[in-house]
Scaffold this motif. Structure first.
Motif, PDB file in Angstrom:
ATOM      1  N   ASN B 156     -16.431 -20.281  77.645  1.00 36.97           N
ATOM      2  CA  ASN B 156     -16.748 -18.857  77.522  1.00 36.97           C
ATOM      3  C   ASN B 156     -18.234 -18.608  77.311  1.00 36.97           C
ATOM      4  N   ILE B 157     -18.903 -19.518  76.631  1.00 38.38           N
ATOM      5  CA  ILE B 157     -20.362 -19.329  76.518  1.00 38.38           C
ATOM      6  C   ILE B 157     -21.006 -19.513  77.888  1.00 38.38           C
ATOM      7  N   ILE B 158     -20.535 -20.509  78.624  1.00 38.87           N
ATOM      8  CA  ILE B 158     -21.100 -20.739  79.956  1.00 38.87           C
ATOM      9  C   ILE B 158     -20.822 -19.543  80.867  1.00 38.87           C
ATOM     10  N   ARG B 159     -19.599 -19.031  80.790  1.00 33.11           N
ATOM     11  CA  ARG B 159     -19.256 -17.836  81.535  1.00 33.11           C
ATOM     12  C   ARG B 159     -20.223 -16.700  81.190  1.00 33.11           C
ATOM     13  N   GLN B 160     -20.469 -16.552  79.905  1.00 28.36           N
ATOM     14  CA  GLN B 160     -21.390 -15.508  79.434  1.00 28.36           C
ATOM     15  C   GLN B 160     -22.754 -15.656  80.097  1.00 28.36           C
TER      16      GLN B 160
END
Lengths: 297, 297
Positions: B156-160
């Motif tokens: 999810n951080i990477i997605r962000q």
DNA sequence: TGTTTTGTTTAAATATATCTAATAAAAACT
DNA sequence: AGTTTTTATTAGATATATTTAAACAAAACA
């Protein structure tokens, strides 16, 4: 994509026995049949069942619902949701955004949503526009006015917006309490949770965002190392009461040292027992109050 | 979470018959049993099966694999993936990022990844760091070194990050061709697709991003209105060959007026027939070349 | 309270999935 | 080419899910 009667049971929270007897008594659904006479269902039928359940929960008798024509059902569904938000401008925004979405016009959608975020801030934009937009999308899917591709297209742009604004906030230090955010394994719709993450970060809380489809076993394995003060999750899907209860009981046991905050489908949450220790978040306003004044765990 | 033998068949691409005979002959798995003697499996067992399949595909005999101890299997798995990327700095970045992820230290993760994106740009950062990181996460999950919560947190951080960088690009007009991006219904991992969206937008292509879990029926309903030049999708999961073939055949029929680009699990894609008309993207470099010089459809 | 409507429980029959075991076929190795 | 290893196919038995139908219980309503 087709569904067995067991699938429908899971997705609607209605026992398979009941689904069958509704068919027998009221012609509620018209399932397809396998070679060996086993029922199976398509998306059309799933939508119809969800519509019936929804109208039923709002007080209509099954016999009444099933005697109505498709267009009469559509009207009643509209009445359930399409009360005006009170503000004509907001309704206009929502309508325009959906129009752009149906045309896959990302550029126009972006312009309009950016404009409204600039104007209101993301928090108010979510309350006034994005949330009503999502509700309406869900309804339109159920009425077969849009298909999943439209919904995916729109929700990914919205995801993009919220993620971007969260990214700006990562400069913020966190002085507040520690929150763990996730959805159960069988839940998909993470936008509400993502927005909650944004709101918490705005209030300088420390957020660990796991997103959708996190197995409870995995939460169990990591929980003790996290030292979180709060756990927040959504239960959006319809479920059978025992399944929901079992999930919440397990969760409560695993996260006994944190305050649990639960939002989502009030039909499901309302039927839960032994949830005095859980904070049931019913509205966005309630949530804002909860996070503004730190709770004692 | 438990799985039936049919689930394992879907998830591993190995027929249930074969799973049973591997158990009988080599003690490959040790399933649990229901009251009535029906096998069922947990995540541990699923991981073991996926490891066995992976080593088998890399050339080892089943009998050999199953005679090995758990630690010997771990070593072989490491050898399969842990060849150095050639650059010590990159390996260091990946290692540090994973360390931060395991500690749920978002702040440190953010600092390091932002730094490396600033330094290399998102495209090179993805190639050098994010992609190897994701590969390693997958491997660590299979070795039970991390649990889904870690993976969700990190992805999810990477997605962000990718969403944020895409958001910057929305100022770009699109002068290039029109691409439709989505994943099949049973696929979850959308980060690669999201990155493809970023790369295409960088090249001023027009992207319609639908993300994961889009039913093919829905693509069918909207395809003709879209007038896209290219369709791109990933097939990452292991599948039985007939299921993969059927999906691609249907897709080809539905999207016959567009060029199809397919990336993902080469074991699955490699077995497909009648895909002369499909562009199989095997590496990131290939993808970059594809989108740099517009193709004739 | 009595009636109607609705949902649950039971039963036996059938369909589908899984089980074991043996055999056949294919692939890989020497 | 022959052997070993692996996968696919078949068969009958058993487990699980679904079907129909009827009776029962609970809830809603008047």
């Amino acid at each position: 994509m087709t569904y067995s009667i067991a699938d429908l049971e899971q997705l609607s929270g209605i026992h398979s026995h009941t689904i069958r007897i509704w068919e027998q008594r009221y012609n509620a659904l018209s399932p397809l049949r396998s070679q060996g006479n086993t029922r199976f269902y398509d998306d059309q039928q799933l939508r119809k069942l969800l519509n019936i359940v929804s109208l039923n929960k709002s007080g209509l008798k099954i016999s009444k619902i099933c005697s109505l024509s498709d267009s009469e059902i559509d009207e009643l569904l509209d009445q359930q949701f399409y009360y005006s938000s009170g503000d004509k401008d907001d309704d206009y925004y929502v309508g325009e955004l959906i129009r752009y979405g149906l045309a896959f016009n990302e550029h126009a959608f972006n312009q309009l949503i950016d404009e409204s975020i600039d104007q209101f801030g993301l928090a108010d934009c979510y309350r006034k526009i994005i949330y009503p937009l999502l509700l309406r999308l869900g309804l339109m899917w159920r009425k077969d006015d849009i298909c999943p591709a439209h919904e995916h297209f729109l929700s990914n742009i919205i995801r993009q917006k919220i993620f971007t604004h969260i990214n700006y906030l990562s400069l913020h230090g966190h002085s507040g309490q520690k929150w763990l955010l996730f959805l159960p394994e069988d839940e998909d719709h993470d936008i509400g949770l993502l927005f909650a993450s944004y709101m918490l970060r705005m209030q300088h809380h420390h957020v660990i965002f796991l997103g959708s489809k996190v197995p409870l076993d995995s939460i169990k394995r990591i929980f003790s190392t996290l030292n979180v003060d709060h756990v927040m999750l959504f239960m959006i899907k319809s479920r059978l009461a025992p399944a929901a209860q079992h999930y919440i009981d397990r969760l409560s046991e695993i996260c006994s040292t944190a305050k649990i905050h639960l939002a989502g489908n009030s039909e499901v949450i309302g039927k839960l027992n032994h949830i005095d220790h859980i904070n049931w978040i019913k509205t966005l306003d309630e949530f804002e109050k909860t996070i503004a004044s730190p709770l004692n765990t």
